[in-house]
Design a protein around this motif. Sequence first.
Motif, short mmCIF file in Angstrom:
data_model
loop_
_atom_site.label_atom_id
_atom_site.label_comp_id
_atom_site.label_asym_id
_atom_site.label_seq_id
_atom_site.Cartn_x
_atom_site.Cartn_y
_atom_site.Cartn_z
N TYR A 1 45.37 41.53 33.80
CA TYR A 1 45.17 41.08 35.03
C TYR A 1 44.15 41.84 35.86
N GLU A 2 44.33 43.30 36.22
CA GLU A 2 43.57 43.87 36.83
C GLU A 2 42.01 43.93 36.42
N GLU B 1 40.35 41.53 34.84
CA GLU B 1 39.89 40.15 35.26
C GLU B 1 39.66 40.16 36.68
N GLN B 2 40.36 40.82 37.71
CA GLN B 2 40.36 40.68 38.94
C GLN B 2 39.02 41.51 39.33
#
Length: 465
Positions: A296-297, A299-300
Amino acid sequence: MINEVKQDSFSESFIMAVEKAKQERTEQLVSHTMQVEGISSIQFYANSCQIKTSYRHYWSDPKGLSLVGIGCARAFEYEGDTGRFHFIKSQWETFVKKHSITMKAPARGPLLMGGFRFDSKASKQEEWQHFPSAALVLPQFLLTIDCEGCWLTINAVVGPDEENIYQRIIDLEEQRERLLQRKAHSLQSASALKAYDIKGEEWKEAVACAIDEMAQGPLQKIVLSRSILAQSSNGYDIPSVIQKLTEQQPNSYVFTIERQGDTFIGATPERLVKREENKFFADALAGTAGRGKTAYEDEQLGHALLNDKKNLREHAYVVQMLKDVFAEWCESTEVDPYPTLLKTKDVQHLYTPIKGEAKSSAHLFDAVEKLHPTPAMGGTPRRLAVERITELETHDRGWYSAPIGWVDGEGNGDFSVAIRSGLISGHDARLYAGCGIVSDSHPDSEYIETEMKFRPMLNALRGSR
Protein backbone atom coordinates in the motif's frame (compact mmCIF):
# COMPACT_ATOMS: atom_id res chain seq x y z
CA MET A 1 37.02 -12.89 -42.85
CA ILE A 2 37.05 -16.62 -42.21
CA ASN A 3 34.04 -17.43 -40.04
CA GLU A 4 33.64 -21.12 -39.15
CA VAL A 5 30.98 -22.71 -36.96
CA LYS A 6 32.43 -26.17 -36.25
CA GLN A 7 34.63 -26.41 -33.19
CA ASP A 8 37.19 -28.69 -34.89
CA SER A 9 37.65 -26.22 -37.76
CA PHE A 10 39.20 -23.46 -35.65
CA SER A 11 42.81 -24.51 -36.23
CA GLU A 12 42.17 -24.90 -39.96
CA SER A 13 40.61 -21.44 -40.10
CA PHE A 14 43.55 -19.97 -38.25
CA ILE A 15 46.13 -21.55 -40.57
CA MET A 16 44.20 -20.50 -43.68
CA ALA A 17 44.00 -16.92 -42.37
CA VAL A 18 47.77 -16.81 -41.80
CA GLU A 19 48.38 -18.09 -45.34
CA LYS A 20 46.06 -15.45 -46.76
CA ALA A 21 47.73 -12.74 -44.68
CA LYS A 22 51.13 -13.75 -46.09
CA GLN A 23 49.83 -13.81 -49.66
CA GLU A 24 48.05 -10.45 -49.45
CA ARG A 25 50.54 -8.84 -47.04
CA THR A 26 47.75 -7.62 -44.79
CA GLU A 27 46.14 -8.68 -41.52
CA GLN A 28 43.25 -11.11 -41.39
CA LEU A 29 40.52 -11.68 -38.79
CA VAL A 30 39.75 -15.22 -37.71
CA SER A 31 36.34 -15.43 -36.03
CA HIS A 32 35.12 -18.83 -34.95
CA THR A 33 31.65 -19.28 -33.38
CA MET A 34 30.36 -22.47 -31.76
CA GLN A 35 27.32 -23.36 -29.71
CA VAL A 36 28.11 -24.44 -26.14
CA GLU A 37 26.12 -25.74 -23.19
CA GLY A 38 26.28 -25.88 -19.42
CA ILE A 39 28.08 -22.61 -18.72
CA SER A 40 26.61 -19.50 -17.13
CA SER A 41 27.76 -15.95 -17.78
CA ILE A 42 28.93 -15.58 -14.16
CA GLN A 43 30.91 -18.81 -14.28
CA PHE A 44 32.51 -17.85 -17.58
CA TYR A 45 33.58 -14.51 -16.10
CA ALA A 46 34.88 -16.19 -12.94
CA ASN A 47 36.85 -18.72 -15.02
CA SER A 48 38.57 -15.86 -16.81
CA CYS A 49 40.49 -15.12 -13.61
CA GLN A 50 42.68 -18.09 -14.63
CA ILE A 51 43.70 -16.23 -17.79
CA LYS A 52 46.16 -13.36 -17.79
CA THR A 53 44.39 -10.43 -19.44
CA SER A 54 43.91 -6.71 -18.90
CA TYR A 55 40.38 -6.65 -20.34
CA ARG A 56 37.12 -8.15 -19.11
CA HIS A 57 33.61 -7.01 -20.06
CA TYR A 58 30.19 -8.10 -18.84
CA TRP A 59 26.76 -7.02 -20.06
CA SER A 60 23.25 -8.31 -19.33
CA ASP A 61 19.86 -6.78 -20.06
CA PRO A 62 16.45 -7.37 -18.44
CA LYS A 63 15.27 -9.39 -21.48
CA GLY A 64 17.79 -12.19 -21.00
CA LEU A 65 20.73 -11.26 -23.22
CA SER A 66 24.14 -11.70 -21.58
CA LEU A 67 27.53 -10.93 -23.13
CA VAL A 68 30.89 -11.70 -21.56
CA GLY A 69 34.03 -10.54 -23.34
CA ILE A 70 37.45 -11.76 -22.20
CA GLY A 71 40.74 -10.47 -23.55
CA CYS A 72 41.38 -8.19 -26.50
CA ALA A 73 41.78 -9.12 -30.16
CA ARG A 74 41.75 -5.44 -31.16
CA ALA A 75 41.26 -2.24 -29.15
CA PHE A 76 39.52 0.84 -30.54
CA GLU A 77 40.48 3.80 -28.36
CA TYR A 78 40.50 7.57 -28.52
CA GLU A 79 41.87 10.16 -26.11
CA GLY A 80 40.93 13.73 -26.92
CA ASP A 81 38.47 16.57 -26.47
CA THR A 82 36.37 16.16 -29.61
CA GLY A 83 35.58 13.66 -32.35
CA ARG A 84 35.60 10.50 -30.25
CA PHE A 85 32.26 9.09 -31.45
CA HIS A 86 33.09 9.72 -35.11
CA PHE A 87 36.56 8.19 -34.66
CA ILE A 88 35.27 4.95 -33.13
CA LYS A 89 32.50 4.73 -35.72
CA SER A 90 34.93 5.24 -38.60
CA GLN A 91 37.49 2.77 -37.27
CA TRP A 92 34.88 0.08 -36.62
CA GLU A 93 33.19 0.53 -40.02
CA THR A 94 36.58 0.28 -41.74
CA PHE A 95 37.43 -2.88 -39.76
CA VAL A 96 34.03 -4.47 -40.52
CA LYS A 97 34.33 -3.72 -44.23
CA LYS A 98 37.94 -4.87 -44.50
CA HIS A 99 37.20 -8.22 -42.88
CA SER A 100 33.73 -8.68 -44.43
CA ILE A 101 32.12 -9.23 -41.04
CA THR A 102 28.59 -10.62 -41.12
CA MET A 103 26.45 -11.77 -38.20
CA LYS A 104 24.26 -14.88 -38.16
CA ALA A 105 22.19 -13.21 -35.44
CA PRO A 106 22.55 -10.01 -33.38
CA ALA A 107 25.42 -10.19 -30.85
CA ARG A 108 26.66 -13.59 -32.05
CA GLY A 109 30.08 -13.07 -33.56
CA PRO A 110 32.58 -10.20 -33.71
CA LEU A 111 31.42 -7.17 -31.72
CA LEU A 112 32.77 -4.33 -29.61
CA MET A 113 32.18 -3.84 -25.89
CA GLY A 114 33.09 -0.75 -23.87
CA GLY A 115 32.13 2.87 -23.46
CA PHE A 116 33.00 6.55 -23.13
CA ARG A 117 33.81 9.24 -20.57
CA PHE A 118 30.95 11.47 -19.51
CA ASP A 119 32.82 14.63 -20.55
CA SER A 120 35.91 14.29 -22.74
CA LYS A 121 36.85 17.92 -22.04
CA ALA A 122 36.89 17.61 -18.26
CA SER A 123 40.18 17.09 -16.42
CA LYS A 124 40.86 13.41 -15.70
CA GLN A 125 41.74 12.43 -12.15
CA GLU A 126 44.12 9.60 -11.30
CA GLU A 127 41.49 7.00 -10.45
CA TRP A 128 40.24 7.10 -14.07
CA GLN A 129 43.69 6.85 -15.68
CA HIS A 130 42.92 3.53 -17.42
CA PHE A 131 39.64 4.76 -18.93
CA PRO A 132 40.14 6.94 -22.04
CA SER A 133 37.65 9.31 -23.67
CA ALA A 134 36.48 6.33 -25.73
CA ALA A 135 37.51 2.70 -25.41
CA LEU A 136 35.83 -0.30 -27.00
CA VAL A 137 37.32 -3.76 -27.37
CA LEU A 138 36.86 -6.67 -29.78
CA PRO A 139 37.12 -9.51 -27.22
CA GLN A 140 39.40 -12.47 -27.79
CA PHE A 141 36.62 -14.66 -26.34
CA LEU A 142 32.95 -13.72 -26.35
CA LEU A 143 30.17 -15.65 -24.63
CA THR A 144 26.68 -14.80 -25.90
CA ILE A 145 23.61 -16.08 -24.05
CA ASP A 146 20.15 -15.26 -25.39
CA CYS A 147 16.70 -16.83 -25.44
CA GLU A 148 17.82 -19.37 -28.08
CA GLY A 149 20.96 -20.69 -26.44
CA CYS A 150 24.61 -20.06 -25.69
CA TRP A 151 27.44 -19.34 -28.13
CA LEU A 152 31.19 -18.87 -27.80
CA THR A 153 33.11 -16.78 -30.33
CA ILE A 154 36.91 -16.75 -30.58
CA ASN A 155 38.41 -13.73 -32.35
CA ALA A 156 42.03 -13.43 -33.43
CA VAL A 157 43.81 -11.01 -35.74
CA VAL A 158 46.77 -12.50 -37.61
CA GLY A 159 49.39 -10.75 -39.72
CA PRO A 160 51.70 -11.57 -42.64
CA ASP A 161 54.69 -12.01 -40.32
CA GLU A 162 52.92 -14.36 -37.93
CA GLU A 163 55.26 -16.75 -36.11
CA ASN A 164 54.73 -19.70 -33.75
CA ILE A 165 51.37 -20.38 -35.40
CA TYR A 166 50.74 -23.74 -33.79
CA GLN A 167 51.71 -22.55 -30.33
CA ARG A 168 49.26 -19.68 -30.63
CA ILE A 169 46.51 -22.09 -31.67
CA ILE A 170 47.32 -24.34 -28.71
CA ASP A 171 47.27 -21.37 -26.32
CA LEU A 172 43.87 -20.19 -27.56
CA GLU A 173 42.39 -23.67 -27.33
CA GLU A 174 43.73 -24.13 -23.80
CA GLN A 175 42.26 -20.79 -22.77
CA ARG A 176 38.93 -21.78 -24.29
CA GLU A 177 38.84 -24.97 -22.23
CA ARG A 178 39.59 -23.06 -19.04
CA LEU A 179 36.82 -20.57 -19.75
CA LEU A 180 34.28 -23.36 -20.33
CA GLN A 181 34.98 -25.27 -17.10
CA ARG A 182 31.73 -26.17 -15.31
CA LYS A 183 32.96 -25.74 -11.75
CA ALA A 184 30.46 -23.56 -9.88
CA HIS A 185 31.75 -20.22 -8.63
CA SER A 186 31.64 -19.88 -4.86
CA LEU A 187 30.09 -16.54 -3.90
CA GLN A 188 32.17 -14.37 -1.62
CA SER A 189 31.20 -11.28 0.31
CA ALA A 190 33.28 -8.32 1.38
CA SER A 191 34.11 -8.20 5.06
CA ALA A 192 34.16 -5.09 7.26
CA LEU A 193 32.87 -2.81 4.52
CA LYS A 194 33.10 0.85 5.53
CA ALA A 195 31.59 3.72 3.57
CA TYR A 196 32.78 7.32 3.77
CA ASP A 197 30.98 10.40 2.52
CA ILE A 198 33.14 12.57 0.27
CA LYS A 199 32.42 16.30 0.56
CA GLY A 200 28.69 15.79 1.18
CA GLU A 201 28.18 19.26 2.66
CA GLU A 202 29.99 20.85 -0.26
CA TRP A 203 27.62 18.97 -2.58
CA LYS A 204 24.61 20.45 -0.81
CA GLU A 205 26.13 23.89 -1.23
CA ALA A 206 26.59 23.22 -4.94
CA VAL A 207 22.91 22.22 -5.19
CA ALA A 208 21.87 25.44 -3.46
CA CYS A 209 24.09 27.44 -5.80
CA ALA A 210 22.49 25.79 -8.85
CA ILE A 211 18.98 26.51 -7.52
CA ASP A 212 19.85 30.18 -7.07
CA GLU A 213 21.30 30.30 -10.58
CA MET A 214 18.09 28.92 -12.08
CA ALA A 215 16.13 31.80 -10.60
CA GLN A 216 18.35 34.30 -12.39
CA GLY A 217 19.42 32.86 -15.73
CA PRO A 218 18.85 30.41 -18.59
CA LEU A 219 19.73 27.23 -16.65
CA GLN A 220 16.55 25.15 -16.27
CA LYS A 221 17.88 21.86 -14.92
CA ILE A 222 21.24 20.44 -13.90
CA VAL A 223 22.21 16.96 -12.74
CA LEU A 224 24.73 17.04 -9.90
CA SER A 225 26.42 13.88 -8.68
CA ARG A 226 28.37 13.05 -5.56
CA SER A 227 30.58 10.15 -4.55
CA ILE A 228 31.32 8.00 -1.54
CA LEU A 229 34.23 5.69 -0.81
CA ALA A 230 33.51 2.09 0.22
CA GLN A 231 36.50 0.16 1.56
CA SER A 232 36.75 -3.58 2.16
CA SER A 233 39.46 -5.22 4.23
CA ASN A 234 39.51 -8.23 1.88
CA GLY A 235 38.98 -6.50 -1.45
CA TYR A 236 36.14 -7.37 -3.83
CA ASP A 237 35.29 -10.55 -5.70
CA ILE A 238 33.96 -9.15 -8.99
CA PRO A 239 31.99 -12.26 -10.12
CA SER A 240 30.20 -12.26 -6.76
CA VAL A 241 29.34 -8.57 -7.10
CA ILE A 242 28.01 -9.19 -10.63
CA GLN A 243 25.84 -12.05 -9.40
CA LYS A 244 24.42 -9.98 -6.54
CA LEU A 245 23.58 -7.15 -8.92
CA THR A 246 21.79 -9.48 -11.35
CA GLU A 247 19.83 -11.05 -8.49
CA GLN A 248 18.89 -7.79 -6.81
CA GLN A 249 18.28 -5.63 -9.90
CA PRO A 250 16.40 -7.82 -12.43
CA ASN A 251 15.00 -4.76 -14.23
CA SER A 252 18.43 -3.23 -14.81
CA TYR A 253 21.33 -3.53 -17.23
CA VAL A 254 24.26 -5.02 -15.33
CA PHE A 255 27.69 -4.13 -16.68
CA THR A 256 31.36 -4.56 -15.88
CA ILE A 257 34.32 -3.02 -17.69
CA GLU A 258 37.71 -4.09 -16.37
CA ARG A 259 40.80 -2.33 -17.69
CA GLN A 260 44.32 -2.77 -16.35
CA GLY A 261 43.05 -4.13 -13.03
CA ASP A 262 40.45 -1.41 -12.34
CA THR A 263 36.79 -2.33 -12.68
CA PHE A 264 33.87 -0.04 -13.51
CA ILE A 265 30.69 -1.87 -12.51
CA GLY A 266 27.03 -1.15 -11.98
CA ALA A 267 23.37 -1.99 -12.51
CA THR A 268 21.63 0.79 -14.40
CA PRO A 269 17.88 0.94 -15.08
CA GLU A 270 18.35 3.41 -17.95
CA ARG A 271 18.91 2.62 -21.60
CA LEU A 272 20.38 5.41 -23.72
CA VAL A 273 19.69 3.93 -27.16
CA LYS A 274 19.40 0.53 -28.81
CA ARG A 275 19.43 -0.37 -32.48
CA GLU A 276 17.95 -3.68 -33.62
CA GLU A 277 17.90 -4.01 -37.40
CA ASN A 278 15.96 -0.92 -38.55
CA LYS A 279 14.52 0.06 -35.15
CA PHE A 280 15.78 2.53 -32.55
CA PHE A 281 14.72 2.30 -28.90
CA ALA A 282 15.37 4.69 -26.01
CA ASP A 283 14.17 5.24 -22.43
CA ALA A 284 13.23 8.48 -20.77
CA LEU A 285 13.95 7.85 -17.10
CA ALA A 286 13.82 10.85 -14.79
CA GLY A 287 11.94 11.59 -11.59
CA THR A 288 12.56 9.42 -8.54
CA ALA A 289 10.81 8.25 -5.37
CA GLY A 290 11.61 5.60 -2.78
CA ARG A 291 9.95 2.19 -2.39
CA GLY A 292 7.38 1.56 0.32
CA LYS A 293 7.74 -0.94 3.13
CA THR A 294 4.28 -2.32 2.33
CA ALA A 295 2.43 -2.76 -0.97
CA TYR A 296 0.00 0.00 0.00
CA GLU A 297 2.77 2.44 0.93
CA ASP A 298 4.61 1.61 -2.29
CA GLU A 299 1.50 2.26 -4.34
CA GLN A 300 0.97 5.59 -2.61
CA LEU A 301 4.55 6.67 -3.24
CA GLY A 302 4.21 5.71 -6.90
CA HIS A 303 0.91 7.59 -7.23
CA ALA A 304 2.47 10.68 -5.68
CA LEU A 305 5.42 10.48 -8.07
CA LEU A 306 3.11 10.26 -11.09
CA ASN A 307 1.42 13.47 -9.97
CA ASP A 308 4.41 15.44 -8.66
CA LYS A 309 4.91 18.64 -10.69
CA LYS A 310 8.64 18.91 -9.96
CA ASN A 311 9.38 15.34 -11.11
CA LEU A 312 7.02 15.56 -14.09
CA ARG A 313 8.81 18.70 -15.27
CA GLU A 314 12.19 17.02 -14.85
CA HIS A 315 10.90 14.02 -16.82
CA ALA A 316 9.41 16.15 -19.60
CA TYR A 317 12.82 17.68 -20.39
CA VAL A 318 14.18 14.22 -21.12
CA VAL A 319 11.20 13.10 -23.21
CA GLN A 320 11.34 16.22 -25.38
CA MET A 321 15.05 15.87 -26.02
CA LEU A 322 14.69 12.21 -27.04
CA LYS A 323 11.81 13.09 -29.37
CA ASP A 324 13.90 15.80 -31.03
CA VAL A 325 16.84 13.45 -31.66
CA PHE A 326 14.62 10.64 -32.92
CA ALA A 327 12.97 13.08 -35.33
CA GLU A 328 16.41 13.59 -36.90
CA TRP A 329 17.39 9.93 -37.21
CA CYS A 330 14.04 8.18 -37.67
CA GLU A 331 11.39 8.07 -40.38
CA SER A 332 8.71 7.83 -37.68
CA THR A 333 8.59 7.88 -33.89
CA GLU A 334 6.28 6.40 -31.24
CA VAL A 335 6.13 7.97 -27.77
CA ASP A 336 3.75 7.05 -24.97
CA PRO A 337 1.71 10.15 -24.01
CA TYR A 338 2.11 9.70 -20.24
CA PRO A 339 4.89 8.26 -18.08
CA THR A 340 4.50 5.04 -16.14
CA LEU A 341 6.56 3.68 -13.24
CA LEU A 342 9.73 1.62 -13.49
CA LYS A 343 10.45 0.00 -10.14
CA THR A 344 13.81 -1.28 -8.96
CA LYS A 345 14.61 -2.84 -5.59
CA ASP A 346 15.42 0.50 -3.94
CA VAL A 347 13.71 3.26 -5.94
CA GLN A 348 11.02 3.88 -8.57
CA HIS A 349 11.23 6.22 -11.55
CA LEU A 350 9.01 7.96 -14.03
CA TYR A 351 9.46 6.05 -17.30
CA THR A 352 8.54 6.73 -20.93
CA PRO A 353 9.77 4.37 -23.70
CA ILE A 354 10.42 5.74 -27.19
CA LYS A 355 10.94 3.83 -30.43
CA GLY A 356 11.42 4.80 -34.05
CA GLU A 357 11.93 3.50 -37.57
CA ALA A 358 15.58 4.27 -38.32
CA LYS A 359 16.62 6.06 -41.47
CA SER A 360 19.00 4.08 -43.69
CA SER A 361 21.79 6.59 -42.99
CA ALA A 362 21.41 6.41 -39.20
CA HIS A 363 24.24 4.72 -37.31
CA LEU A 364 24.11 3.67 -33.67
CA PHE A 365 27.17 5.80 -32.79
CA ASP A 366 25.53 8.85 -34.39
CA ALA A 367 22.52 8.38 -32.11
CA VAL A 368 24.75 7.87 -29.06
CA GLU A 369 26.60 11.11 -29.82
CA LYS A 370 23.40 13.11 -30.32
CA LEU A 371 21.72 11.77 -27.20
CA HIS A 372 24.60 11.98 -24.72
CA PRO A 373 24.11 13.43 -22.25
CA THR A 374 20.35 13.52 -22.02
CA PRO A 375 18.78 16.00 -19.57
CA ALA A 376 18.56 13.04 -17.17
CA MET A 377 22.37 13.05 -16.88
CA GLY A 378 23.38 16.59 -17.83
CA GLY A 379 20.62 19.14 -17.75
CA THR A 380 18.93 21.85 -19.83
CA PRO A 381 20.27 23.69 -21.79
CA ARG A 382 22.76 20.88 -22.31
CA ARG A 383 25.97 22.80 -23.05
CA LEU A 384 25.53 25.19 -20.17
CA ALA A 385 24.58 22.39 -17.78
CA VAL A 386 27.68 20.32 -18.66
CA GLU A 387 29.92 23.37 -18.18
CA ARG A 388 28.41 24.05 -14.77
CA ILE A 389 28.70 20.38 -13.77
CA THR A 390 32.46 20.60 -14.28
CA GLU A 391 32.58 23.73 -12.13
CA LEU A 392 30.24 22.62 -9.34
CA GLU A 393 31.10 18.95 -8.82
CA THR A 394 34.08 18.12 -6.62
CA HIS A 395 35.05 14.85 -8.34
CA ASP A 396 35.79 13.48 -11.81
CA ARG A 397 32.78 11.59 -13.14
CA GLY A 398 34.96 9.53 -15.43
CA TRP A 399 32.67 6.98 -17.08
CA TYR A 400 29.87 7.47 -14.55
CA SER A 401 26.59 8.47 -16.30
CA ALA A 402 28.24 7.98 -19.71
CA PRO A 403 27.29 5.62 -22.57
CA ILE A 404 28.43 2.01 -22.08
CA GLY A 405 27.39 -1.01 -24.14
CA TRP A 406 28.09 -2.99 -27.31
CA VAL A 407 27.79 -2.86 -31.10
CA ASP A 408 28.12 -5.72 -33.59
CA GLY A 409 29.22 -5.96 -37.21
CA GLU A 410 25.73 -5.30 -38.57
CA GLY A 411 25.26 -2.10 -36.56
CA ASN A 412 23.01 -3.73 -33.95
CA GLY A 413 23.82 -2.71 -30.42
CA ASP A 414 22.68 -1.37 -27.08
CA PHE A 415 24.08 1.47 -24.98
CA SER A 416 22.96 2.31 -21.46
CA VAL A 417 23.63 5.20 -19.12
CA ALA A 418 26.20 4.12 -16.54
CA ILE A 419 24.45 5.11 -13.31
CA ARG A 420 24.10 3.14 -10.02
CA SER A 421 27.75 2.34 -10.49
CA GLY A 422 31.22 2.45 -9.01
CA LEU A 423 34.92 2.17 -9.82
CA ILE A 424 36.71 -0.61 -7.96
CA SER A 425 40.48 -0.56 -7.49
CA GLY A 426 41.93 -3.00 -4.99
CA HIS A 427 40.21 -2.52 -1.62
CA ASP A 428 38.59 0.78 -2.65
CA ALA A 429 35.28 1.30 -4.41
CA ARG A 430 34.25 4.82 -5.42
CA LEU A 431 30.48 4.92 -5.85
CA TYR A 432 28.55 7.62 -7.68
CA ALA A 433 24.97 8.90 -7.53
CA GLY A 434 23.27 12.04 -8.79
CA CYS A 435 20.01 13.98 -8.85
CA GLY A 436 18.23 16.22 -11.30
CA ILE A 437 18.11 19.72 -9.80
CA VAL A 438 15.38 22.16 -10.83
CA SER A 439 14.29 25.50 -9.41
CA ASP A 440 12.05 24.01 -6.70
CA SER A 441 14.55 21.37 -5.54
CA HIS A 442 15.76 21.24 -1.91
CA PRO A 443 19.39 20.30 -1.09
CA ASP A 444 18.54 18.06 1.87
CA SER A 445 15.86 16.16 -0.09
CA GLU A 446 18.22 15.66 -3.04
CA TYR A 447 20.92 14.41 -0.68
CA ILE A 448 18.50 11.79 0.70
CA GLU A 449 17.69 10.73 -2.86
CA THR A 450 21.37 10.09 -3.59
CA GLU A 451 21.56 7.96 -0.45
CA MET A 452 18.82 5.73 -1.89
CA LYS A 453 20.68 5.50 -5.19
CA PHE A 454 23.87 4.29 -3.47
CA ARG A 455 22.06 1.27 -2.00
CA PRO A 456 22.22 -1.11 -5.01
CA MET A 457 26.01 -0.98 -5.18
CA LEU A 458 26.50 -0.96 -1.41
CA ASN A 459 24.28 -4.03 -0.98
CA ALA A 460 26.10 -5.88 -3.77
CA LEU A 461 29.52 -5.02 -2.35
CA ARG A 462 28.47 -6.19 1.11
CA GLY A 463 27.03 -9.38 -0.33
CA SER A 464 23.74 -8.63 1.42
CA ARG A 465 20.31 -9.39 0.03
